[in-house]
Design a protein around this motif. Structure first.
Motif, PDB file in Angstrom:
ATOM      1  N   ALA A 154      -0.069   1.451  -7.798  1.00 16.15           N
ATOM      2  CA  ALA A 154       0.584   0.227  -7.343  1.00 16.15           C
ATOM      3  C   ALA A 154       0.436  -0.902  -8.357  1.00 16.15           C
ATOM      4  N   LYS A 155      -0.698  -0.940  -9.076  1.00 21.13           N
ATOM      5  CA  LYS A 155      -0.899  -1.980 -10.089  1.00 21.13           C
ATOM      6  C   LYS A 155       0.180  -1.923 -11.162  1.00 21.13           C
ATOM      7  N   ARG A 157       3.199  -0.631 -10.575  1.00 22.80           N
ATOM      8  CA  ARG A 157       4.493  -0.526  -9.876  1.00 22.80           C
ATOM      9  C   ARG A 157       5.069   0.886  -9.953  1.00 22.80           C
ATOM     10  N   ARG A 158       4.179   1.857  -9.850  1.00 24.40           N
ATOM     11  CA  ARG A 158       4.633   3.251  -9.840  1.00 24.40           C
ATOM     12  C   ARG A 158       4.877   3.672  -8.385  1.00 24.40           C
ATOM     13  N   PRO A 159       6.063   4.179  -8.045  1.00 30.67           N
ATOM     14  CA  PRO A 159       6.307   4.671  -6.687  1.00 30.67           C
ATOM     15  C   PRO A 159       5.346   5.807  -6.347  1.00 30.67           C
ATOM     16  N   THR A 196       4.272  -1.231  -3.626  1.00 29.35           N
ATOM     17  CA  THR A 196       5.107  -0.307  -4.386  1.00 29.35           C
ATOM     18  C   THR A 196       5.787   0.647  -3.412  1.00 29.35           C
ATOM     19  N   THR A 198       6.813   3.795  -1.257  1.00 30.46           N
ATOM     20  CA  THR A 198       6.063   4.987  -0.848  1.00 30.46           C
ATOM     21  C   THR A 198       6.968   5.898  -0.016  1.00 30.46           C
ATOM     22  N   SER A 301      13.186   0.912  -4.633  1.00 32.37           N
ATOM     23  CA  SER A 301      12.851   0.223  -5.893  1.00 32.37           C
ATOM     24  C   SER A 301      13.627  -1.074  -6.053  1.00 32.37           C
ATOM     25  N   PRO A 305       8.133  -6.405  -3.819  1.00 31.55           N
ATOM     26  CA  PRO A 305       6.900  -5.972  -3.147  1.00 31.55           C
ATOM     27  C   PRO A 305       6.714  -6.626  -1.783  1.00 31.55           C
TER      28      PRO A 305
END
Length: 326
Positions: A154-155, A157-159, A196, A198, A301, A305
């Protein structure tokens, strides 16, 4: 022999397999394990074949398909759908849990994070491989590993994509001593806060808190022949009727298959399976899932957030709501 009798035989042989696997192995015991495993698969195929001939899949038939030993597991989907997968290990507190696999990868060229419950080794379905993965029943360190790495994803911004396939969290004494309940609750809390996208995909059994601990997602999808429930049909039947053999009645009453769950708003999409089930063609099952992931990742995406968390919170507040009609 009726389907009910065959199901009882399967249950008996699975009990024998567990006893044989727990004892020191001899060549004769290894041969008996292989014979029993082959017979279990044969009986399962017969039960499912009879159901297909009748053109009626009961909820309990779907349960058997969800538990089929040849179904694709998380690592199968990972290797079929993703590239550049790098698995990461450990909760940085106690140990690594092989029942949960985590890592970064690329999906359609874009970086993502993957977490999945794993019932056996990749391409290995032997009893010792299942024991190594604890039959897909994670311990607290598995859930702590998962949330540690989800927060890392999440840091950046990865799904996060979760593959859910567990009969439930491991209920052993040592797991309880290390805080199994707290680990599950903490995961649900922290997943609700992840800034992010999920997505959770139920690929086999979605059992109780063991599934929820990696499944508090923006979207929940189910393969066609999977289940999602607070307890197994056998467990429910044991409580209600004190008779696990009434599991078929419990499965029907519990509404644990994809269609009623989608109607209730718990599940977003149902992914069709090839042939008689995903176990017949892993690659085709993965390809059926691919366009759904592409579309959902694109939709999520595009949200900020703050909007993601707001919508996720609203989604789970709606679950369990009911209307009293006069």
């Amino acid at each position: 022999m009726s389907s009910t009798e065959k199901a009882a035989q399967i249950k008996l042989m699975e009990s024998q397999l567990a006893q044989l696997s727990a004892a020191p192995h001899t060549p004769a015991q290894d041969a008996e394990i292989l014979r029993l495993q082959a017979r279990v698969r044969e009986l399962q195929a017969e039960i499912l074949g009879e159901a297909n001939e009748r053109h009626e899949m009961t909820p309990m038939d779907r349960v058997r398909l969800a538990r089929h030993p040849d179904r694709p597991y998380s690592l199968d989907f990972i290797h079929l759908l993703f590239t550049d997968f790098h698995e990461l290990h450990g909760d940085r507190r106690f140990a690594d849990d092989p029942a949960i696999v985590c890592g970064f990868a690329r999906f359609e060229g874009e970086p993502v994070f993957i977490v999945g419950q794993q019932k056996a080794n990749y391409k290995q379905r032997k009893m010792e491989d299942r024991k190594y993965r604890n039959f897909g029943m994670p311990k607290p360190e598995g859930y702590r590993k998962a949330i540690r790495l989800m927060q890392m994803a999440a840091k950046f911004r990865r799904p996060v994509i979760s593959f859910i396939d567990t009969p439930g969290a491991y209920p052993g004494i040592e797991a309880e001593e290390r805080g199994q309940g707290e680990a599950i609750a903490r995961n649900i809390i922290e997943m609700m806060r992840l800034p992010t996208p999920t997505i959770g995909v139920i690929i086999g059994e979605g059992g109780s808190g063991g599934a929820l601990a990696i499944g508090a997602c923006d979207r929940i999808d189910m393969l066609e022949n999977t289940i999602y429930s607070v307890i197994s049909p056998e467990g429910c039947a044991s409580i209600l009727w004190r008779d696990a053999n009434k599991a078929d009645l419990a499965a029907a009453a519990m509404k644990i298959t994809p269609e009623p769950l989608k109607a209730a708003g718990i599940v977003d999409e149902i992914i069709p399976e090839p042939g008689e089930g995903a176990h017949t063609d892993h690659a085709a099952a993965a390809e059926n899932l691919r366009p759904v992931l592409i579309r959902q990742l694109k939709e999520l995406s595009a949200l900020s957030p703050e909007k993601l968390i707001e919508q996720r919170y609203a989604r789970y507040c709606r679950l369990g709501a009911f209307v009293i009609e006069n």
